[in-house]
Design a protein around this motif. Structure first.
Motif, mmCIF file in Angstrom:
data_model
loop_
_atom_site.group_PDB
_atom_site.id
_atom_site.type_symbol
_atom_site.label_atom_id
_atom_site.label_comp_id
_atom_site.label_asym_id
_atom_site.label_seq_id
_atom_site.Cartn_x
_atom_site.Cartn_y
_atom_site.Cartn_z
ATOM 1 N N GLU A 49 0.819 -1.203 0.000
ATOM 2 C CA GLU A 49 0.000 0.000 0.000
ATOM 3 C C GLU A 49 0.856 1.258 0.000
ATOM 4 O O GLU A 49 0.422 2.300 -0.441
ATOM 5 N N TRP A 53 7.075 7.375 -3.714
ATOM 6 C CA TRP A 53 6.819 8.792 -3.925
ATOM 7 C C TRP A 53 7.758 9.348 -4.981
ATOM 8 O O TRP A 53 8.977 9.263 -4.865
ATOM 9 N N LEU A 61 -0.675 14.865 -5.150
ATOM 10 C CA LEU A 61 -1.244 14.838 -3.804
ATOM 11 C C LEU A 61 -1.512 16.264 -3.316
ATOM 12 O O LEU A 61 -2.579 16.549 -2.766
ATOM 13 N N GLN A 65 -5.838 18.419 -2.879
ATOM 14 C CA GLN A 65 -6.482 19.061 -1.740
ATOM 15 C C GLN A 65 -7.222 20.305 -2.236
ATOM 16 O O GLN A 65 -6.649 21.125 -2.952
ATOM 17 N N GLU A 85 8.941 12.160 8.471
ATOM 18 C CA GLU A 85 7.580 11.725 8.141
ATOM 19 C C GLU A 85 6.993 12.492 6.955
ATOM 20 O O GLU A 85 5.793 12.694 6.866
ATOM 21 N N ALA A 106 2.821 15.711 4.126
ATOM 22 C CA ALA A 106 2.674 14.380 4.715
ATOM 23 C C ALA A 106 1.863 13.504 3.756
ATOM 24 O O ALA A 106 1.222 14.000 2.824
ATOM 25 N N SER A 107 1.866 12.205 3.984
ATOM 26 C CA SER A 107 1.203 11.266 3.070
ATOM 27 C C SER A 107 -0.312 11.436 3.017
ATOM 28 O O SER A 107 -0.940 11.012 2.051
ATOM 29 N N ASP A 108 -0.918 12.061 4.029
ATOM 30 C CA ASP A 108 -2.369 12.267 4.007
ATOM 31 C C ASP A 108 -2.759 13.572 3.303
ATOM 32 O O ASP A 108 -3.929 13.924 3.254
ATOM 33 N N GLY A 109 -1.776 14.300 2.772
ATOM 34 C CA GLY A 109 -2.059 15.537 2.050
ATOM 35 C C GLY A 109 -1.943 16.787 2.902
ATOM 36 O O GLY A 109 -1.949 17.893 2.381
ATOM 37 N N THR A 110 -1.860 16.643 4.217
ATOM 38 C CA THR A 110 -1.676 17.816 5.064
ATOM 39 C C THR A 110 -0.237 18.305 4.908
ATOM 40 O O THR A 110 0.658 17.536 4.557
#
Length: 169
Positions: A49, A53, A61, A65, A85, A106-110
């Motif tokens: 998963e 990058w 990414l 957003q 991170e 970050a990987s979650d887009g933040t």
């Protein structure tokens, strides 16, 4: 009589082996062993998963957003080792600002933004150096590119930035 007693004992032993308690107790060692199927399958899933990058993936990414749709991506650099991170850094401009900004993503887009009161060179030379350090060329007072090293570091919930001239060794 002894024969009947022996048959009864054998029959009782066979029936005891089929009892529900016996079956579940024999399955306990299998489910708890490291060689069980669920553990490696979940490890493989988490490994597969994690995307590799790339600069393009970082830009996508960032732009995925909603708040970034109006921003212009000037350059980006992936962080393949996951240092601090992060998955990457994006150099971007906003219509209402004259300065440019860096988004440490970050990987979650933040992301954690950092404003630069400078004009980036074209090309910007944005690159990841490792250990949370990035390289960027900005224009100096003579309009010449000047290499800068930007360090991003987290300490708990606090974020620190440092900008230093690049050493020309």
């Amino acid at each position: 009589m002894k024969m009947l007693l022996a048959l009864t004992c054998c029959l009782a032993a066979l029936l005891a082996g089929c009892a529900p308690g016996a079956a579940s107790s024999t399955s306990l060692p299998d489910s708890g062993s490291p060689a069980s199927v669920p553990a490696p399958a979940s490890e493989a899933a988490s490994t597969s998963e994690a995307p590799e990058w790339t600069d393009q993936a970082v830009a996508e990414l960032f732009l995925s957003q909603e708040q970034n749709e109006r921003r212009t991506v000037l350059a980006c650099a992936a962080v393949p080792d996951g240092g601090e991170e992060l998955v990457g850094v994006v150099l971007y401009a906003e219509p209402e600002h004259t300065d440019v900004r860096l988004a440490f993503l970050a990987s979650d887009g933040t992301f954690q933004p950092m404003g630069l009161e400078a004009t980036p060179a074209d090309p910007s030379g944005l690159a990841y150096l490792g250990e949370g350090k990035f390289r960027l060329d900005i224009l100096d007072e003579n309009g010449e590119p000047s290499g800068q090293v930007i360090t991003f570091r987290r300490d708990g919930v606090k974020t620190y930035f440092a900008v230093e001239p690049e050493n020309d060794e």
